[in-house]
Design a protein around this motif. Structure first.
Motif, mmCIF file in Angstrom:
data_model
loop_
_atom_site.group_PDB
_atom_site.id
_atom_site.type_symbol
_atom_site.label_atom_id
_atom_site.label_comp_id
_atom_site.label_asym_id
_atom_site.label_seq_id
_atom_site.Cartn_x
_atom_site.Cartn_y
_atom_site.Cartn_z
ATOM 1 N N ALA A 1 -26.054 22.821 18.216
ATOM 2 C CA ALA A 1 -25.363 23.963 18.830
ATOM 3 C C ALA A 1 -25.470 25.224 17.979
ATOM 4 O O ALA A 1 -25.649 26.327 18.511
ATOM 5 C CB ALA A 1 -23.893 23.609 19.060
ATOM 6 N N GLY A 2 -25.363 25.078 16.654
ATOM 7 C CA GLY A 2 -25.342 26.254 15.789
ATOM 8 C C GLY A 2 -26.703 26.780 15.403
ATOM 9 O O GLY A 2 -26.889 27.997 15.258
ATOM 10 N N LEU A 3 -27.679 25.883 15.230
ATOM 11 C CA LEU A 3 -29.011 26.298 14.784
ATOM 12 C C LEU A 3 -30.079 26.124 15.850
ATOM 13 O O LEU A 3 -31.206 26.607 15.667
ATOM 14 C CB LEU A 3 -29.418 25.506 13.533
ATOM 15 N N GLY A 4 -29.762 25.438 16.941
ATOM 16 C CA GLY A 4 -30.748 25.211 17.985
ATOM 17 C C GLY A 4 -31.845 24.249 17.572
ATOM 18 O O GLY A 4 -32.962 24.314 18.103
ATOM 19 N N LEU A 5 -31.553 23.365 16.629
ATOM 20 C CA LEU A 5 -32.546 22.431 16.109
ATOM 21 C C LEU A 5 -32.150 21.001 16.463
ATOM 22 O O LEU A 5 -31.001 20.607 16.257
ATOM 23 C CB LEU A 5 -32.667 22.564 14.589
ATOM 24 N N LYS A 6 -33.096 20.241 16.943
ATOM 25 C CA LYS A 6 -32.879 18.839 17.242
ATOM 26 C C LYS A 6 -33.672 17.974 16.263
ATOM 27 O O LYS A 6 -34.309 18.480 15.350
ATOM 28 C CB LYS A 6 -33.267 18.544 18.688
ATOM 29 N N ARG A 7 -33.609 16.669 16.475
ATOM 30 C CA ARG A 7 -34.164 15.751 15.483
ATOM 31 C C ARG A 7 -35.631 16.006 15.217
ATOM 32 O O ARG A 7 -36.067 16.087 14.053
ATOM 33 C CB ARG A 7 -33.943 14.310 15.961
ATOM 34 N N ARG A 8 -36.460 16.155 16.259
ATOM 35 C CA ARG A 8 -37.891 16.376 16.048
ATOM 36 C C ARG A 8 -38.171 17.742 15.439
ATOM 37 O O ARG A 8 -39.173 17.919 14.729
ATOM 38 C CB ARG A 8 -38.639 16.197 17.373
ATOM 39 N N HIS A 9 -37.301 18.711 15.707
ATOM 40 C CA HIS A 9 -37.427 19.998 15.022
ATOM 41 C C HIS A 9 -37.254 19.823 13.515
ATOM 42 O O HIS A 9 -37.988 20.419 12.715
ATOM 43 C CB HIS A 9 -36.388 20.982 15.557
ATOM 44 N N LEU A 10 -36.270 19.021 13.136
ATOM 45 C CA LEU A 10 -36.030 18.792 11.712
ATOM 46 C C LEU A 10 -37.190 18.046 11.070
ATOM 47 O O LEU A 10 -37.561 18.315 9.919
ATOM 48 C CB LEU A 10 -34.726 18.008 11.527
ATOM 49 N N ILE A 11 -37.775 17.097 11.808
ATOM 50 C CA ILE A 11 -38.948 16.395 11.280
ATOM 51 C C ILE A 11 -40.093 17.372 11.073
ATOM 52 O O ILE A 11 -40.806 17.327 10.053
ATOM 53 C CB ILE A 11 -39.348 15.252 12.236
ATOM 54 N N ALA A 12 -40.283 18.282 12.034
ATOM 55 C CA ALA A 12 -41.353 19.277 11.901
ATOM 56 C C ALA A 12 -41.118 20.186 10.692
ATOM 57 O O ALA A 12 -42.061 20.527 9.966
ATOM 58 C CB ALA A 12 -41.448 20.108 13.180
ATOM 59 N N ILE A 13 -39.869 20.575 10.464
ATOM 60 C CA ILE A 13 -39.559 21.413 9.299
ATOM 61 C C ILE A 13 -39.899 20.669 8.010
ATOM 62 O O ILE A 13 -40.464 21.242 7.073
ATOM 63 C CB ILE A 13 -38.075 21.817 9.325
ATOM 64 N N SER A 14 -39.546 19.375 7.951
ATOM 65 C CA SER A 14 -39.836 18.603 6.741
ATOM 66 C C SER A 14 -41.340 18.478 6.504
ATOM 67 O O SER A 14 -41.795 18.456 5.363
ATOM 68 C CB SER A 14 -39.197 17.215 6.846
ATOM 69 N N LEU A 15 -42.131 18.389 7.574
ATOM 70 C CA LEU A 15 -43.583 18.322 7.408
ATOM 71 C C LEU A 15 -44.140 19.625 6.853
ATOM 72 O O LEU A 15 -45.133 19.629 6.123
ATOM 73 C CB LEU A 15 -44.243 18.005 8.754
ATOM 74 N N LEU A 16 -43.488 20.741 7.169
ATOM 75 C CA LEU A 16 -43.974 22.052 6.730
ATOM 76 C C LEU A 16 -43.523 22.400 5.316
ATOM 77 O O LEU A 16 -44.289 22.982 4.542
ATOM 78 C CB LEU A 16 -43.507 23.133 7.709
ATOM 79 N N VAL A 17 -42.271 22.065 4.971
ATOM 80 C CA VAL A 17 -41.731 22.487 3.666
ATOM 81 C C VAL A 17 -41.716 21.360 2.638
ATOM 82 O O VAL A 17 -41.479 21.616 1.455
ATOM 83 C CB VAL A 17 -40.306 23.060 3.827
ATOM 84 N N GLY A 18 -41.925 20.127 3.061
ATOM 85 C CA GLY A 18 -41.942 19.002 2.131
ATOM 86 C C GLY A 18 -40.788 18.057 2.349
ATOM 87 O O GLY A 18 -39.733 18.445 2.870
ATOM 88 N N ASN A 19 -40.968 16.799 1.936
ATOM 89 C CA ASN A 19 -39.949 15.767 2.094
ATOM 90 C C ASN A 19 -40.185 14.691 1.049
ATOM 91 O O ASN A 19 -41.019 14.852 0.144
ATOM 92 C CB ASN A 19 -39.986 15.182 3.519
ATOM 93 N N ASP A 20 -39.448 13.604 1.162
ATOM 94 C CA ASP A 20 -39.568 12.528 0.175
ATOM 95 C C ASP A 20 -40.930 11.847 0.187
ATOM 96 O O ASP A 20 -41.305 11.190 -0.795
ATOM 97 C CB ASP A 20 -38.479 11.470 0.429
ATOM 98 N N PHE A 21 -41.654 11.947 1.285
ATOM 99 C CA PHE A 21 -42.937 11.269 1.407
ATOM 100 C C PHE A 21 -44.117 12.232 1.258
ATOM 101 O O PHE A 21 -45.260 11.800 1.226
ATOM 102 C CB PHE A 21 -43.019 10.553 2.760
ATOM 103 N N ASP A 22 -43.824 13.518 1.195
ATOM 104 C CA ASP A 22 -44.851 14.536 0.975
ATOM 105 C C ASP A 22 -44.155 15.749 0.379
ATOM 106 O O ASP A 22 -43.728 16.654 1.092
ATOM 107 C CB ASP A 22 -45.553 14.902 2.289
ATOM 108 N N SER A 23 -44.012 15.748 -0.934
ATOM 109 C CA SER A 23 -43.212 16.771 -1.603
ATOM 110 C C SER A 23 -43.825 18.157 -1.517
ATOM 111 O O SER A 23 -43.119 19.160 -1.636
ATOM 112 C CB SER A 23 -43.007 16.394 -3.071
ATOM 113 N N GLY A 24 -45.149 18.254 -1.298
ATOM 114 C CA GLY A 24 -45.796 19.559 -1.286
ATOM 115 C C GLY A 24 -45.604 20.343 -0.006
ATOM 116 O O GLY A 24 -45.396 21.551 -0.026
ATOM 117 N N GLY A 25 -45.637 19.664 1.153
ATOM 118 C CA GLY A 25 -45.600 20.384 2.411
ATOM 119 C C GLY A 25 -46.864 21.205 2.609
ATOM 120 O O GLY A 25 -47.941 20.856 2.123
ATOM 121 N N VAL A 26 -46.744 22.317 3.317
ATOM 122 C CA VAL A 26 -47.865 23.233 3.545
ATOM 123 C C VAL A 26 -47.754 24.385 2.566
ATOM 124 O O VAL A 26 -46.708 25.044 2.491
ATOM 125 C CB VAL A 26 -47.877 23.744 5.001
#
Length: 599
Positions: free
Chosen positions: A192-217
């Motif tokens: 409701a506040g950010l307009g982001l759903k689960r797959r949006h959050l997964i996409a953000i993690s792929l772009l900025v990095g996560n536990d399985f790919d710390s570098g991101g893009v």
């Protein structure tokens, strides 16, 4: 770590601040690994085996003070992706070249010492009767799965990727001995506040990095990632990222028009053919406006000089600005797509499948909470932490009393009036008072030791810790999340235990006794209020004002002869000081006395 790019800062504005009663009667999944790491860092070198010590204290606090039903989750064998990321992060921090391949020979086993700590904590929790589950991979993934499938009501973990695994409610951290509320985040608030759903959050993690790919893009931070994912719906975002990774540039929803179409060229030509006055900035040349006044300027004396930040609002200029903004957006989109395309194997399908899978364990439905094995717990903590047995029983009592009150409340609901003894020794006596500590209100309960308890004399109860008072104080000095210690009271030879209990739980377990206490408290408060009103009537504000007026009149009268008499001045001053002292010792308030003495 979770999602990179200061992801928690993005969520903080929509987080809720919940009090201590929020977890009452709720089931919560706890990431045990984080507790161990956190406490080992906080009190390392100050206590023996801090992971056991703090797990014991915080679990009892979570169970008794907050009234929650915790289930602990431990990490299983980590994914090879996680191991590669961890090794890459270590190489980068050590300045080692990371160009070599990490695909071959990567160890997926965790640190041996850490695994021993986890095993010891698991043994302790099982003796406490708390369920412990082992995940197939990451602990936060299993916590999220239990939450999404309804086995628990919330997750306690600092890993922000819990939302990517499907969590609905995440509590970042809990501070038992603090008045500060804890941070609670709901997926519904993120949507409701950010307009982001689960797959949006997964996409953000792929772009900025996560536990399985710390570098991101490379070159894409959180702000750019947000702008990218918000351009697509949840159903298409992952597919659009895959298209971009293949070199395609999908059209953004809302339509970015091409900068080379005929519309822009014709508009630019019209803009160039239509002159604008250099003085007022409106359509038309300066000579034309000199001959016939500008229709946009209201002055009869000619054109009005345009301000420094003038913006022409004619249709040609407005359209030109829109086309320039479209060109700017398209150029930005092309640059971003080129950066994403340069990334190798983007997006990583294994990471996406890992976040969207829900096969981390099948043990969720078998969770059950048992009764603590007191004697085994005493032996375990005496052996590992060198605690005195009396101290262990003392610290364990809040958990035992909570279980006792829950059982009592459940039996009352089933019309079963049985009243078993607490620890087979103490029975409920009365509610002593109401207590507030760290902003949390509770009842102080008196537990009495009946004389007829299996031949035990009340002069020497089993749970005795008065002898270890000095040692207990030393123990509490280095406890980060200490407990509210039960106290012992000797009332005319009768032994009582005093414990802090939840008000609602005591009301459910002993409704008549609680009602009796509340009625007496109400009566005492009303009597105290009447006494205060009667005492205040004799010293009303008008009376205080008259006394102040009389005081100043008397000091003025005393000061008048002092000006004409050279001898005896000291006696007059002494009399004046005496009057001031008498006034200060009256029943005036502190502020009134301060004005009288120092005004």
């Amino acid at each position: 770590m979770g999602v990179g790019g200061k992801f928690w800062d993005l969520l903080r504005p929509i987080g809720r601040h919940e009090g201590s009663d929020y977890l009452r009667d709720k089931r919560v999944a706890v990431d045990l690994s984080f507790w161990i790491i956190q406490h080992e860092t906080a009190v390392k070198g100050l206590a023996l085996k801090p992971h056991l010590r703090l797990t014991f204290f915080r679990t009892i606090n979570l169970f008794s003070k907050y009234g929650a039903y915790p289930v602990f989750v431990v990490d299983g064998t980590p994914s090879p992706l996680k191991s590669q990321t961890r090794i890459s992060r270590f190489y980068r921090s050590s300045g080692i070249d990371t160009t070599c391949s990490l695909q071959e020979g990567v160890s997926v086993e965790r640190n041996k010492q850490f695994c021993e700590w986890v095993s010891e904590c698991m043994e302790l929790l099982k003796l406490l009767g708390i369920p412990v589950l082992k995940a197939n991979g990451e602990a936060e993934a299993l916590c999220a799965q239990l939450n999404s499938q309804g086995f628990v009501d919330a997750c306690i973990t600092p890993d922000s990727d819990s939302f990517l695994f499907g969590a609905n409610c995440v509590i970042k951290a809990i501070k038992p001995n603090s008045t500060e509320p804890f941070e609670c985040y709901h997926m519904s608030d993120i949507e409701a506040g950010l307009g982001l759903k689960r797959r949006h959050l997964i996409a953000i993690s792929l772009l900025v990095g996560n536990d399985f790919d710390s570098g991101g893009v490379l070159g894409i931070g959180l702000d750019k990632a947000l702008r990218i994912v918000r351009a697509f719906s949840e159903d298409e975002i992952l597919q659009r990222l895959e298209d971009i990774g293949k070199g395609l540039k999908p059209a953004v929803s809302g339509g970015i028009k091409s900068v080379d179409d005929d519309g822009e060229e014709s508009s630019s030509q019209m803009k160039r053919r239509l002159p604008h006055c250099s003085r007022c900035g409106h359509p038309g040349s300066k000579r034309t406006h000199f001959k016939s006044s500008c229709e946009h300027c209201t002055s009869d004396s000619g054109c009005i000089k345009k301000p420094l930040e003038f913006i022409c609002e004619c249709s040609f200029c407005s359209k030109d600005r829109v086309l320039k903004e479209q060109k700017k957006s398209e150029n930005w989109w092309i640059k971003v797509c080129d950066k994403i395309t340069l990334g190798p194997d983007f997006p990583n399908r294994k990471i996406i499948q890992l976040y969207l899978s829900d096969i981390f364990t099948e043990e969720g439905s078998s969770m059950s909470w048992g009764f603590p094995d007191t004697e085994m717990l005493v032996d375990c903590l005496v052996f590992n932490l060198h605690w005195d047995p009396c101290y262990v029983r003392k610290m364990l009592l809040p958990m035992l009393s909570t279980i006792y009150l829950r059982e009592r409340a459940r039996n009352n609901n089933n019309n079963n009036k049985g009243n078993p003894l607490l620890c087979d020794q103490y029975e409920f006596h009365s509610v002593k008072c109401m207590k507030t500590r760290y902003g949390h209100k509770s009842f102080v309960i008196r537990w009495r030791k009946p004389i007829s308890t299996s031949g035990l004399t009340p002069e020497k109860p089993i749970v005795v810790w008065e002898e270890d008072e000095e040692e207990v104080v030393e123990e509490e000095d280095c406890v980060v999340d200490g407990l509210n210690e039960p106290q012992v009271q000797d009332d005319n030879g009768e032994c009582f235990l005093l414990t802090d209990e939840c008000i609602g739980l005591v009301q459910s377990a002993f409704p008549e006794e609680t009602e009796h206490f509340l009625q007496e408290k109400k009566l005492r408060d009303s009597k105290k209020k009447n006494v205060c009103e009667e005492g205040g009537a004799g010293s009303s504000s008008m009376g205080a004002q008259r006394s102040i007026t009389d005081f100043y009149r008397s000091t003025k009268a005393a000061a008048t002869p002092a000006e004409n008499i050279d001898t005896g001045g000291s006696s007059v001053a002494s009399a004046s000081a005496e009057k001031k002292r008498e006034a200060s010792s009256s029943s005036f308030s502190k502020s009134v006395r301060r004005r009288l003495l120092f005004g």
